[in-house]
Design a protein around this motif. Structure first.
Motif, mmCIF file in Angstrom:
data_model
loop_
_atom_site.group_PDB
_atom_site.id
_atom_site.type_symbol
_atom_site.label_atom_id
_atom_site.label_comp_id
_atom_site.label_asym_id
_atom_site.label_seq_id
_atom_site.Cartn_x
_atom_site.Cartn_y
_atom_site.Cartn_z
ATOM 1 N N SER A 1 0.841 -1.206 0.000
ATOM 2 C CA SER A 1 0.000 0.000 0.000
ATOM 3 C C SER A 1 0.869 1.248 0.000
ATOM 4 N N ILE B 1 -4.755 2.603 3.055
ATOM 5 C CA ILE B 1 -4.222 2.839 4.390
ATOM 6 C C ILE B 1 -3.029 1.920 4.673
ATOM 7 N N THR C 1 -4.429 -3.884 4.924
ATOM 8 C CA THR C 1 -5.349 -3.749 3.791
ATOM 9 C C THR C 1 -6.331 -4.917 3.794
ATOM 10 N N ASP D 1 -4.052 -2.552 -5.412
ATOM 11 C CA ASP D 1 -3.433 -2.911 -4.134
ATOM 12 C C ASP D 1 -4.286 -4.024 -3.544
HETATM 13 MG MG LIG Z 1 -1.696 -2.850 2.497
#
Ligand SMILES: [Mg+2]
Ligand SMILES: Nc1nc2c(ncn2[C@@H]2O[C@H](COP(=O)(O)OP(=O)(O)OP(=O)(O)O)[C@@H](O)[C@H]2O)c(=O)[nH]1
Length: 299
Positions: free
Chosen positions: A22, A35, A43, A62
């Motif tokens: 991320s 985040i 995540t 992501d």
């Molecule tokens: Mg992550």
């Protein structure tokens, strides 16, 4: 723009939890979309970040860190979200930590071996390696295990080091019209992003006290001419967790509220009035129906 010169494609960023997936997406986009925290399994959903440069639109996916073990419904959901991110993509970034190879990395690699996709090996956190020559044996060994389309050592935290990565990724993007507007940075709604910002502050505030059994639900969103009024519930599994989250005399929840509000104001560029409530909803993280109602259903 002439459509025939446009290139557009999806790049999945996969790897075990906590390697920096991320962080990389956020830094590539120059904006916080996903985040991050020091804790593994931050995540939970697949999140798209969109980068448009000239004739190229790179759609990054992501994904939650892939880990072995079925466990609760939430864990199953997270693994499924990550693995399903491997279908319909054009190229995969397999991210590993420069200093630490674990069984979970082996597991991710075994999943990649089942696909026919070009895979770039991203060796992240090279800033933590004093002697860069140390990386060479690892690169050599991994290259023997898998026919990577390329190997890129990098530090996701350092902006300005991504030119060669982007160059390499562009070579894998098919010709095609852009899917998103040129100024769009994510496919997720503002509501989703706000819920995620609040969850980030919770995860960061709580140290190891509460495992990842926290979810956030937006209850109210009201744009007035002057400000945006938002009310959200933070769901936990047990009474004890609620007490920890609220803190002595409400100190902790207050901090979470202030930090969240500051980030939300930056994101939507308006004054925000944020009301947070902590609710106990036991069993939500192992209940498929509860998960769906919290938005964990749409892979
Ligand atoms: Mg992550
Ligand atoms: N030193 C260093 N730390 C990094 C780097 N990239 C990420 N980190 C840190 O690693 C931690 C995990 O980063 P995340 O981006 O949340 O990792 P992730 O792979 O998305 O983790 P999950 O969402 O749990 O799968 C955070 O504390 C980051 O600040 C890097 O290049 N160098």
């Amino acid at each position: 723009m002439n459509a025939s010169t446009q290139h557009c494609g999806v790049i999945a960023i996969v790897g075990r939890p906590n390697v920096g997936k991320s962080t990389l997406m956020n830094h590539l986009l120059g904006q916080k979309i996903s985040i991050t925290s020091r804790k593994p399994q931050t995540t939970r959903h697949r999140i798209h970040g969109i980068l448009t440069e000239g004739d190229y639109q790179l759609v990054f996916a992501d994904t939650p860190g892939i880990h072995r073990g079925e466990g609760r419904a939430l864990n199953r959901y997270m693994n499924q979200a990550a693995v399903s991110a491997l279908t319909g993509v054009d190229v995969v970034c397999f991210m590993v930590d420069a200093l630490k190879w674990t069984e979970a990395d082996d597991y991710v690699l075994s999943l990649l071996a089942k696909t026919e996709l070009p895979v770039l090996l991203l060796i992240n956190k090279v800033d933590t390696v004093d002697d860069k020559a140390q990386l060479l044996p690892q690169i050599e060994q991994l290259s023997k295990q898998y026919p990577f389309a390329g190997v890129v050592p990098l530090s996701a935290l350092r902006d300005g080091e991504f030119a060669s990565l982007l160059q390499e990724l562009k070579t894998h993007l098919p010709v095609g019209d852009f899917w998103f507007d040129e100024d769009q940075v994510t496919d997720r709604s503002l509501r989703f992003m706000v819920a995620e910002i609040i969850r980030e502050k919770v995860v960061r505030q709580l140290g190891q006290e509460i495992p990842h059994q926290v979810a956030v639900e937006i209850e109210l969103w009201n744009d007035t001419p002057k400000l945006t009024e938002i009310a959200a519930s933070i769901l936990v599994e047990r009474d004890g967790q609620k007490r920890i989250l609220i803190g002595t005399q409400g100190e902790r929840i207050k901090k979470i509220g202030i930090q969240s509000r500051e980030d939300i104001e930056k994101m939507i560029d308006r004054q925000v009035m944020l009301n947070l409530w902590v609710k106990v909803k036991s069993g939500w993280s192992d209940n498929d129906r509860a998960l769906r109602s919290l938005g964990y259903g749409d892979l």
